[in-house]
Design an enzyme around this catalytic site. Structure first.
Site: not given
Length: 491
Positions: A80, A179, A212
């Site tokens: 990321e 995300k 993440c």
């Protein structure tokens, strides 16, 4: 002879697909990248300056991709923020963004770069995949125009998304994921309106992808595994380590084990922000991992994984997490219980005072039970058994049930729960369990020096996390990290 190169490429690609089809395993790679960061600025840089910085990072990533392919990898994950870093406002990230189309458009940017708006980053990533006959996973920024007809449209007329992309070995865009669980500092990006559960099929299993902070929540992470039945998860991350439970290698390997899938985790490398820790994790433990707080270099990991881990003999049985501890005779309340903070959560602790024995500690509905034997109790180290049953509300809101055997920072019990990286006390055996109200429990064992313990522990179907053999290194923590997703929205 003009057509020979495409024909040769197609033949090589077909051969590699057939080889992968014939195999029950595949070679995975992840690259921990020391991102070249842009200078701090309040004003957006020019598109050319933004692209120049991204090309510097892609030069490094391309070297890793070539090396992974040389070692036979079928797929590689990069981190990321790996192409441009994270020092941005909404305005200053804009020159780094590209419009990323829906993969259903069937597009190979490498061979058809002018089909959509200019997309030099997607073109280059596509060519990296195509030229090395490997799946390439990267994290970039997506921009989507909107107008006043959309009541959610930001005032600047565009959505900006933290986005993962996947290109197949022909260079075709096969997956795009926005995300969903943004970390608190990601104000440069918008939340997608709905969580996206993105999957794609390969000759070596079904893959899902998320980013993440997503790993701590139900959507899309758990949905991909429990409902969409992916075999492997791709996980670009920029993870800041937080001991004792949320160090990257520790929690990510535990998630793979608890969910019964492969996890390909690529972290950024920035030791000043405690960002390190990448790995290739199978349900039975780490196949390989990397944790380095000493040097500033990137690192490539390559390892073999089962294509369909659920079908493997090593696959975990269905676990009834509360079965064993519910059958243990309740101990009378312990007068020596005391409280302490671990990452802003108030745990109930009891000290481990004897070289061997059994202990129980409870908080609310969670009782944690430990049986253990130390290879000699050291006078200069203190250990506790701890329980937490409650809502975590700092840097995100999520409900936890945690049972932990934990080394304290010093023999002063007020230090219990503070970050510790090293220990000297070895255990002959341990068995940890709890009366969990959730089925989502992630088993962590962390040895001295932030080392994992693959193959040295297992989870029994009655919910006990036990040492399989005598632990080979001193123990920092043995933890059952439970997530009760249904309670996340409690006040």
């Amino acid at each position: 002879m003009v057509t020979s190169q495409p024909l040769l490429h197609a033949a090589v690609f077909t051969l590699s697909v057939l080889q992968a089809l014939a195999s029950d395993t595949f070679i995975a790679a992840v690259y921990e990248h020391a991102v070249i960061l842009p200078g701090a600025t309040d004003e957006p840089v020019s598109p050319d300056s933004a692209l120049a910085l991204m090309n510097k990072n892609m030069d490094v990533l391309e070297g890793a991709i070539k090396e992974a392919a040389r070692q036979g990898a079928h797929i590689i994950v990069t981190p990321e923020d790996g192409i441009y870093g994270w020092r941005f406002t909404r305005e200053t990230i804009y020159p780094y963004l590209e419009d990323i189309p829906d993969p259903t458009v069937n597009w190979i940017p490498c061979t058809d770069p002018t089909r959509f708006a200019p997309a030099p980053v997607q073109e280059r990533l596509s060519c990296m995949a195509r030229n090395n006959s490997i799946y390439v996973v990267a994290n970039i920024g997506d921009k989507k125009p909107c107008n006043s007809g959309d009541p959610s449209c930001p005032s600047d007329g565009r959505y900006q998304y933290n986005t993962d992309v996947v290109f197949d070995p022909e260079g075709k865009l096969v997956a795009r994921y926005h995300k969903y669980n943004l970390f608190m500092s990601e104000t440069q990006f918008n939340y997608p309106k709905e969580p996206e559960a993105v999957t794609f099929e390969t000759p070596f299993g079904k893959f899902g992808i998320f980013t993440c902070f997503d790993i701590l929540f139900r959507e899309p992470a758990v949905v991909l595994v429990s409902e969409l039945q992916v075999d492997s998860v791709l996980f670009p991350t920029a993870w800041m380590n937080v001991l004792p439970f949320l160090t990257a290698v520790e929690i990510h390997s535990a998630w793979a084990m608890g969910m019964g899938v492969n996890l390909l985790s690529a972290n950024t490398h920035n030791i000043s922000l405690a960002m390190t820790g990448s790995g290739i994790y199978a349900p039975d433990g780490a196949r390989t991992y990397y944790y380095n707080m000493k040097t500033g270099d990137g690192h490539l990991l390559v390892a073999e994984l089962d294509s369909h881990p659920r079908l493997s003999p090593a696959s975990l049985p269905a676990v009834n997490w509360s079965s064993y501890t519910s059958s243990v005779k309740r101990f009378s309340p312990n007068d020596r219980n005391f409280g302490g903070l671990i990452f802003y959560d108030w745990f109930t602790f009891t000290e481990i005072t004897k070289p061997e024995g059994s202990l129980t500690v409870c908080q609310k509905d969670l009782c944690c039970h430990l049986s253990y034997k130390m290879a000699g109790k050291r006078e200069n180290e203190a250990y506790v058994l701890g329980a937490f049953d409650g809502l975590h509300v700092v840097e995100g809101q999520y409900y936890l049930q945690v049972c932990t055997l934990l080394k304290c920072k010093s023999t002063d019990l007020n230090t219990c729960g503070q970050p510790v990286e090293t220990a000297q006390t070895k255990f002959e055996m341990f068995s940890l369990s709890g009366t969990f109200g959730t089925n989502y429990v992630f088993p962590e064992v962390l040895y001295s020096g932030v080392e994992l313990a693959p193959g040295e522990f297992e989870v029994l179907n009655d919910g006990r996390l036990i040492s399989k053999t005598r632990p080979t290194k001193p123990v920092v923590t043995v933890t059952l990290f439970g997530r009760w997703y249904e309670k996340d929205h409690l006040k």
